[in-house]
Design an enzyme around this catalytic site. Structure first.
Site, short mmCIF file in Angstrom:
data_model
loop_
_atom_site.label_atom_id
_atom_site.label_comp_id
_atom_site.label_asym_id
_atom_site.label_seq_id
_atom_site.Cartn_x
_atom_site.Cartn_y
_atom_site.Cartn_z
N GLY A 74 7.13 1.93 -0.33
CA GLY A 74 6.77 1.07 -1.46
C GLY A 74 5.46 1.53 -2.04
O GLY A 74 4.94 2.57 -1.67
N ASP A 87 4.17 3.93 3.04
CA ASP A 87 3.76 4.98 2.08
C ASP A 87 4.90 5.16 1.07
O ASP A 87 5.90 4.43 1.10
CB ASP A 87 3.44 6.31 2.79
CG ASP A 87 2.39 7.14 2.04
OD1 ASP A 87 2.61 7.42 0.85
OD2 ASP A 87 1.38 7.50 2.64
N PHE A 129 1.45 0.41 -2.84
CA PHE A 129 0.41 -0.59 -2.54
C PHE A 129 -0.11 -1.27 -3.80
O PHE A 129 -0.92 -2.18 -3.72
CB PHE A 129 -0.71 -0.03 -1.67
CG PHE A 129 -1.26 1.34 -2.01
CD1 PHE A 129 -1.65 1.68 -3.30
CD2 PHE A 129 -1.42 2.28 -1.00
CE1 PHE A 129 -2.18 2.92 -3.59
CE2 PHE A 129 -1.96 3.54 -1.27
CZ PHE A 129 -2.33 3.87 -2.58
N HIS A 144 -10.81 6.34 -1.55
CA HIS A 144 -11.53 7.43 -2.23
C HIS A 144 -10.66 8.13 -3.29
O HIS A 144 -11.16 8.91 -4.07
CB HIS A 144 -12.13 8.42 -1.22
CG HIS A 144 -11.17 9.41 -0.63
ND1 HIS A 144 -11.57 10.54 0.02
CD2 HIS A 144 -9.80 9.42 -0.56
CE1 HIS A 144 -10.51 11.22 0.44
NE2 HIS A 144 -9.43 10.56 0.11
#
Ligand SMILES: C[S@@+](CC[C@H](N)C(=O)[O-])C[C@H]1O[C@@H](n2cnc3c(N)ncnc32)[C@H](O)[C@@H]1O
Length: 366
Positions: free
Chosen positions: A255, A229, A257, A275
Site C-alpha cells: 500500500g 511497502d 503510506f 529523508h
C-alpha cells in the site's frame, strides 16, 4: 544463503567516536600544512577515484580476483575490456589501496577491494547505485538543483523520483540491492543497539524487502511483524523472510503510506523514509501513522541527524543525494525532527546513537 545477522565485534561507541575525531583532526592538520591550492586540486580530483571504484565493481574485478592474483591480460579477457585501459584504471586504484599491483601487471584483492565482492555485507550495489551512469548524470545536474532547489530527476525526466524507479525496472533492481546492502550493514548493529524484544508487533513502514525485519525477527523470537511497502518493492521479501526462517511471523502488506498504514502495531519503524520527503509530505506520513497507533504505541525514526558544527559528516553529503534525487527530501537536525513530530501529534522521547551514522529517534503520541 541465510541472512541471519552475524554479531559484529565492534569497539565501544566512545572508542569509535574518538577514532573518527582523531582521524578528522589529523586530516585537518595535514590540509593546513600543505598549500591550499594543492589540497583543493586533490579534493576536486577525487571523482576519478570514486568513478573508478564503481567501474571496477561493475566489471566484477574483485570477484574475478577472489581465487587469487591474476594478470591484467586475463582480467581484461574475462571482463571483456581493453587491456591497457583496464590496467591504467587498476593501477590508479592500487595506489589508493584498492587492489594491489604485483610484478608482471598482476593484481590481487586487498581488504578494501574485497568490500566490492558480490556477497553479503558488501557495498557493491550501493557503489553501483551512487556512482552508476544514472546517478552520475543526476549529480551532474547539481548546479541546477542548487540554483532552483528542484531535484534532478524531475528536472531531467519530468517525473517524481519513486515514479522514475517504478518505470525503470533495471534501475529499481540496483536501487533495491543498494538499500538491501545498507540494511544488511547497519541491521546487525541496530538489533543490538535497541531492545526490539519489548514489543509484540512491529510494523516496518517502507521496509523495502524486509531486511531489517528479518534481522529483528531472527534475534527476537517472541516478536511478530508487518512489512509495509509498495507492491513493486516487496517482490523478493517473502523469499528472504523464508530463508531466515521468520516468514511465519511476518505479514507483508502492500500500500501507500500516503493513504493508510496497518493498525495494531506496538512499534512503528520508519527507517530512512522521512529523508525522502519534504516537511509537508513527512507530516502527512506521520499523521497516517498517528491515526493507526494507540496511545502507548512507540514510533522509531531511524535517520541521520545533522549536527550544527563544522565537522565532516556522512549525513551532510547524503543530504545532497536527497537534494538531487528526491522531491524536497533532506537530512534534518534534531530541532527539525522535533518540529515534524510535534506538527503530527507526537513528542520526541529520546535519541539513541549507535555505531552507524543513523540514530534512533524514539517518539510517542502527545
Ligand atoms: C530509502 S528507501 C528505505 C527502505 C528501508 N526502510 C531501508 O532503510 O532500507 C525508501 C522506501 O520507501 C518506500 N516507499 C516510497 N513511497 C512509498 C509509499 N507511498 N508507500 C509505501 N512505501 C513507500 C520505497 O519503496 C522504499 O522501500
Amino acid at each position: 544463503m541465510s541472512d541471519k545477522p552475524k554479531d559484529k565485534k565492534l569497539p565501544p561507541l566512545f572508542v569509535i567516536k574518538a577514532t573518527i575525531g582523531l582521524r578528522n583532526f589529523l586530516i585537518r592538520i595535514a590540509k593546513k600544512m600543505l598549500p591550499a591550492n594543492f589540497v583543493l586540486l586533490e579534493e576536486a580530483s577525487s571523482f576519478w577515484k570514486a568513478k573508478s571504484i564503481e567501474v571496477a565493481a561493475q566489471l566484477n574485478i574483485p570477484d574475478l580476483l577472489e581465487p587469487g592474483p591474476m594478470p591484467v591480460s586475463k582480467l581484461a579477457e574475462l571482463s571483456q575490456c581493453n587491456e591497457e585501459a583496464l590496467y591504467r584504471m587498476l593501477r590508479a586504484l592500487a595506489g589508493e589501496g584498492i587492489f594491489k599491483e604485483l610484478r608482471g601487471k598482476t593484481f590481487k584483492n586487498t581488504s578494501l577491494s574485497k568490500a566490492l565482492l558480490t556477497k553479503k555485507e558488501s557495498v557493491k550495489y550501493f557503489v553501483m547505485h551512487h556512482l552508476g551512469t544514472n546517478n552520475w548524470d543526476l549529480v551532474g545536474d547539481l548546479f541546477n538543483c542548487v540554483k532552483t532547489g528542484e531535484n534532478a530527476i524531475t528536472h531531467k525526466f519530468h517525473m517524481e523520483p519513486f515514479e522514475f524507479l517504478e518505470k525503470n525496472p533495471e534501475k529499481n533492481v540496483i536501487f533495491n540491492k543498494a538499500m538491501t546492502e545498507t540494511a544488511e550493514l547497519s541491521g546487525s548493529i541496530f538489533v543490538n543497539a535497541y531492545n526490539f524484544g519489548q514489543y509484540k508487533l512491529i510494523v516496518d513502514i517502507g521496509g523495502g524487502q524486509g531486511h531489517l525485519l528479518s534481522q529483528i525477527l531472527s534475534k527476537y523470537k517472541n516478536v511478530e511483524a508487518i512489512l509495509f511497502d509498495q507492491p513493486h518493492v516487496v517482490t523478493e521479501a517473502k523469499e528472504l523472510l523464508k530463508r531466515n526462517g521468520v516468514e511465519s511471523r511476518c505479514n507483508i502488506v502492500v500500500g501507500s503510506f500516503f493513504d493508510r498504514v496497518p493498525a495494531q502495531g506496538d512499534l512503528y519503524i520508519l527507517k530512512n523514509i522521512l529523508h525522502d520527503w519534504d516537511d509537508v509530505r513527512s507530516v502527512e506520513i506521520l499523521k497516517n501513522l498517528h491515526a493507526a497507533m494507540l496511545p502507548e504505541t512507540r514510533l522509531l525514526l531511524i535517520e541521520t541527524i545533522i549536527k550544527p558544527n563544522n565537522k565532516p559528516s556522512f549525513g551532510k553529503f547524503i543530504d545532497l543525494q536527497m537534494l538531487i534525487g528526491t522531491t524536497g527530501g533532506k537530512e534534518r537536525t534534531r530541532e527539525e525532527f522535533e518540529k515534524l513530530l510535534n506538527d503530527s501529534g507526537f513528542k520526541l522521547k529520546r535519541i539513541i546513537e549507535n555505531a552507524t551514522p543513523f540514530s534512533f529517534i524514539e517518539a510517542m503520541k502527545l
